[in-house]
Design an enzyme around this catalytic site. Structure first.
Site, PDB file in Angstrom:
ATOM      1  N   SER A 419      34.469  43.120  42.599  1.00 16.47           N
ATOM      2  CA  SER A 419      34.377  43.823  41.317  1.00 16.47           C
ATOM      3  C   SER A 419      32.940  43.996  40.876  1.00 16.47           C
ATOM      4  O   SER A 419      32.675  44.732  39.943  1.00 16.47           O
ATOM      5  CB  SER A 419      35.185  43.120  40.231  1.00 16.47           C
ATOM      6  OG  SER A 419      35.365  41.777  40.470  1.00 16.47           O
ATOM      7  N   HIS A 440      39.156  48.711  44.774  1.00 19.24           N
ATOM      8  CA  HIS A 440      39.133  47.783  43.640  1.00 19.24           C
ATOM      9  C   HIS A 440      40.458  47.829  42.895  1.00 19.24           C
ATOM     10  O   HIS A 440      40.718  48.751  42.124  1.00 19.24           O
ATOM     11  CB  HIS A 440      37.952  48.133  42.714  1.00 19.24           C
ATOM     12  CG  HIS A 440      37.725  47.117  41.652  1.00 19.24           C
ATOM     13  ND1 HIS A 440      37.453  47.432  40.345  1.00 19.24           N
ATOM     14  CD2 HIS A 440      37.733  45.763  41.709  1.00 19.24           C
ATOM     15  CE1 HIS A 440      37.314  46.323  39.649  1.00 19.24           C
ATOM     16  NE2 HIS A 440      37.478  45.308  40.447  1.00 19.24           N
ATOM     17  N   GLU A 452      40.369  51.730  42.066  1.00 15.49           N
ATOM     18  CA  GLU A 452      39.113  52.467  42.204  1.00 15.49           C
ATOM     19  C   GLU A 452      38.737  52.478  43.687  1.00 15.49           C
ATOM     20  O   GLU A 452      38.680  51.416  44.320  1.00 15.49           O
ATOM     21  CB  GLU A 452      38.018  51.807  41.363  1.00 15.49           C
ATOM     22  CG  GLU A 452      38.256  51.978  39.867  1.00 15.49           C
ATOM     23  CD  GLU A 452      37.308  51.151  38.994  1.00 15.49           C
ATOM     24  OE1 GLU A 452      36.904  51.631  37.928  1.00 15.49           O
ATOM     25  OE2 GLU A 452      36.974  50.012  39.379  1.00 15.49           O
ATOM     26  N   ASN A 490      35.519  48.324  34.492  1.00 16.84           N
ATOM     27  CA  ASN A 490      34.799  47.174  33.942  1.00 16.84           C
ATOM     28  C   ASN A 490      33.594  47.611  33.133  1.00 16.84           C
ATOM     29  O   ASN A 490      33.229  46.993  32.145  1.00 16.84           O
ATOM     30  CB  ASN A 490      34.358  46.229  35.061  1.00 16.84           C
ATOM     31  CG  ASN A 490      35.527  45.407  35.573  1.00 16.84           C
ATOM     32  OD1 ASN A 490      36.556  45.325  34.910  1.00 16.84           O
ATOM     33  ND2 ASN A 490      35.386  44.837  36.744  1.00 16.84           N
TER      34      ASN A 490
END
Ligand code: NAI
Length: 679
Positions: A419, A440, A452, A490
């Site tokens: 991440s 991800h 992702e 994120n």
């Protein structure tokens, strides 16, 4: 047998020797049957003709392999200019359905595959419904998910056929039924093997059995004096899940039933008026947008041969659940960790997942057999996709990929679930850096739809295309992103959580902060979200994104982590958790607009920063990522759409005001000034 197709583009009509009229829908130029204006107009003419010719019975069916009818044509919604036009379109559909219902001969809908929304409404207007066995959940009235309700008479006919409790439940939840379930609740008259559907249809039309209707104890619930009582009860349940100002459709469904109880011609005109109004709401417009965004992600990947074998390394929270998910979706999966004991918890979770999701006899056990442990990692060599989900440490990942590029098949996808580590840092020690990409996933894997797909500077585009196709194959939505700190999700959630902690530092109560975000429509407030993500992980991510966001973690967060209060997983973070639920104070000051703007505009402004940095290709992809990955209020259509709907000038002014009061982090991104040229 007499066949008539002249002048009809979408329907075929034939009359068989026994006098039965067969209407077969094969919508031209489309892989799926939907009910648009032309399809309905043709059906209208065919029904006029059937009325004149009075056949012994009439069958409606589809020739498409994709199912019966997937619903009304959503694209047509976008051309409606006002509520009157929406109501008129619904009324036109209702007239056709009524014509079908009024035919003097018996009618039957033959359903093979999906019958959704308007498609099921058409089936409801027939005297009988039969469906093919062996399909998963394929029958439903999911309009509420687009911010509307059935508009071709479905709010009336569903109540009449099923009784109010089930009809309302189906319309309010949008949930789907399998043919077996639908037969049990009397939505269907019969089930049949696909090859005997026509024979069963003929048999029913000739025998003309009694039509289904709900038993008296359900019919009585639509009786005038009882309706307000039941409606009040259901409204209270709906209110727990949705607010009328965010999602008006469920409340409109209840209101229609309250007023008319599924009876009388006024019920139909009220339905048309109500859907006309709903079609004009920003909620409907944005949910339709989200529907098309989902379709876009689903169709981004070029079609490729399906992957059969996956190898996952690291059987922790993420790797274990990724492996289980792939096995659930039919792939053969091996999972590797440092020792068997590290894999055990993942296998237990996988078993639970299979039992919950795979109900048909033997399916859960078969999924269990597809998932096996491979501590030595020998099976990495014959996997088409290798996914790494080990500890978030650069040296560990570098070492692993150095081994993998020797071991794995030359054309296998080598993917990391990192991440926060840049792909380029991992590939620095690889001989073939073009082989690595990022996949991800989000936690919990089984619930969150987005993945992702990360492109490093050197990633081979052919492998990326394959990875996109793999993500689609396992039923997830792939979002192509450039390798950059935090990718999209994120990167956008971090300023949201950070701003919450700053607001807390300024004296806002935690509950007030969460309430501000939930009032806006976020599924979880930022404080609770931080507790759920894990404060150690949040701190780590802030560390990684610190330079990009030009910020650092607040001292309170560091103190919590040092004290071992990591959030839900340790039972204590900002909140205390009992049974995995935060204990929140009941009394707290109400949130104000300033607080809402601080939280939401922090995300909105960062979304623009992502676009400026080219993390995703365009603003639709950005909105899609933030809605599907971060849960950004879907009825607002995504952060950029929210800014556009609010007015970009106003967003700029609000950001400038926040920047004066709270600091330069709110300075409007330069991209806002150019956005008018791309929308
Ligand atoms: P975890 O700590 O739960 O699991 C890591 C697993 O990898 C452990 O079972 C460990 O024994 C194993 N492992 C460590 N080194 C290994 C090696 N050399 N060979 C084989 N197995 C090894 O970690 P978690 O949370 O599952 O994270 C894994 C990766 O996923 C990390 O890169 C993390 O950044 C990423 N990630 C985590 C998310 C989360 O919410 N936890 C969300 C998205 C990505």
């Amino acid at each position: 047998m007499q066949t008539l197709t002249d002048g009809y583009e979408h329907w075929r009509q034939k009359t068989s020797e026994d006098g039965i009229c067969w209407l077969t829908l094969d919508k031209a130029g489309s892989g799926t049957n939907t009910l648009n204006k032309e399809v309905l107009t043709e059906l209208d003419c065919l029904l006029d003709q059937a009325r004149k010719e009075s056949p012994r019975g009439l069958v409606i069916r589809s020739i498409k392999s994709t199912g019966f009818i997937a619903g009304a044509d959503i694209k047509e919604f976008q051309h409606l200019e006002n509520a009157q036009q929406g109501a008129a379109a619904a009324a036109r559909g209702q007239l056709v359905m009524q014509k079908l219902a009024d035919l003097p001969c018996p009618t039957v809908a033959v359903i093979e595959g999906f019958a959704l929304g308007g498609g099921l409404e058409l089936a409801l207007a027939c005297d009988y419904r039969i469906a093919a066995e062996g399909f998963e959940r394929n029958l439903g009235l999911p309009e509420v998910q687009l911010g509307i309700h059935p508009g071709f008479g479905g709010t009336v006919r569903a109540v009449r056929l099923l009784g109010a409790p089930l009809a309302l439940d189906l319309m309010l939840s949008g949930r789907m039924l399998s043919p077996t379930e639908a037969l049990k609740v009397h939505l269907l008259d019969r089930l049949a093997q696909p090859e005997s559907l026509d024979a069963v249809a003929r048999e029913i039309l000739l025998a003309r059995p009694a039509r289904l209707r709900p038993p008296w104890h359900l019919r009585i619930l639509s009786w005038g004096p009882l309706r307000p009582w039941l409606a009040r009860k259901i409204r209270a349940q709906v209110r727990r899940r949705a607010r009328p100002e965010h999602y008006p459709a469920p409340f409109a469904i209840l209101e229609l039933w309250m007023q008319h109880g599924g009876k009388g011609s006024a019920a139909y005109s009220a339905e048309a008026r109500s859907i006309g109004e709903l079609l004009m709401t920003p909620t409907c417009r944005n949910l339709v947008r989200v529907y098309f965004l989902r379709e876009r992600l689903r169709n981004l990947a070029p079609k490729q041969t399906a992957v059969q074998r996956v190898h996952v390394i690291g059987a922790g929270v993420m790797g274990g659940d990724i492996a289980a998910w792939c096995a659930l979706r039919g792939l053969t999966v091996t999972v590797q960790d440092r020792a068997v004991e590290y894999v055990q918890p993942a296998l237990i979770r996988a078993k639970k997942l299979f039992e919950k999701r795979l109900r048909a006899p033997g399916e859960a056990a078969a999924a269990g057999e597809r998932l096996s442990v491979d501590i030595a990692g020998d099976r990495a060599s014959d996997a088409e996709v290798v996914i790494e989900a080990i500890v978030e440490r650069l040296d560990a990942k570098q070492g692993l990929f150095q081994q993998l590029e020797e071991r794995a098949n030359a054309d296998a996808i080598l993917a990391t679930n990192t991440s926060s580590i840049q792909l380029e840092e991992i590939t620095a020690s690889m001989r073939s850096p073009e082989r690595l990409l990022g996949l991800h996933f989000f936690n919990p894997v089984a619930k969150l739809p987005l993945v992702e797909v990360i492109r490093g500077e050197q990633t081979d585009p052919a492998l990326l295309a394959k990875a996109m196709s793999f993500v689609t194959q396992i039923g997830k939505l792939p979002l192509p992103c450039r390798s950059a700190p935090g990718f999209v999700v994120n990167r956008i959630l971090t300023p949201y959580m950070l701003e919450a902690l700053r607001a807390h530092g300024d004296g806002y109560q935690l509950e007030t902060i969460d309430q501000a975000a939930e009032d806006f429509g976020m599924p979880t407030g930022p404080v609770e979200l931080a507790d759920r993500v894990g404060l150690d992980i949040a701190l780590h991510v802030i560390g990684i994104l610190g330079a990009t966001l030009n910020t650092e973690a607040p001292p309170l967060l560091k103190q919590k982590v040092e004290a071992g209060d990591l959030g839900a997983k340790t039972g204590r973070g900002f909140y205390t958790f009992t049974e995995n639920r935060p204990v929140k104070a009941r009394d707290y000051p109400p949130p104000d607009d300033e607080l809402r703007d601080r939280l939401i505009l922090a995300m909105v402004n960062e979304s623009m920063a992502c676009l400026e940095d080219g993390i995703v290709e365009d603003l639709d992809l950005l909105d899609a990522g933030v809605v599907f990955g971060a849960g950004f209020a879907p009825f607002r259509g995504g952060p950029i759409r929210y800014a556009i709907d609010t007015g970009v000038e106003q967003i700029i002014a609000r950001l400038e005001a926040l920047a004066v009061r709270h600091g330069p982090r709110f300075a409007p991104r330069p991209g806002w000034r150019q956005i008018n040229s791309v929308i």
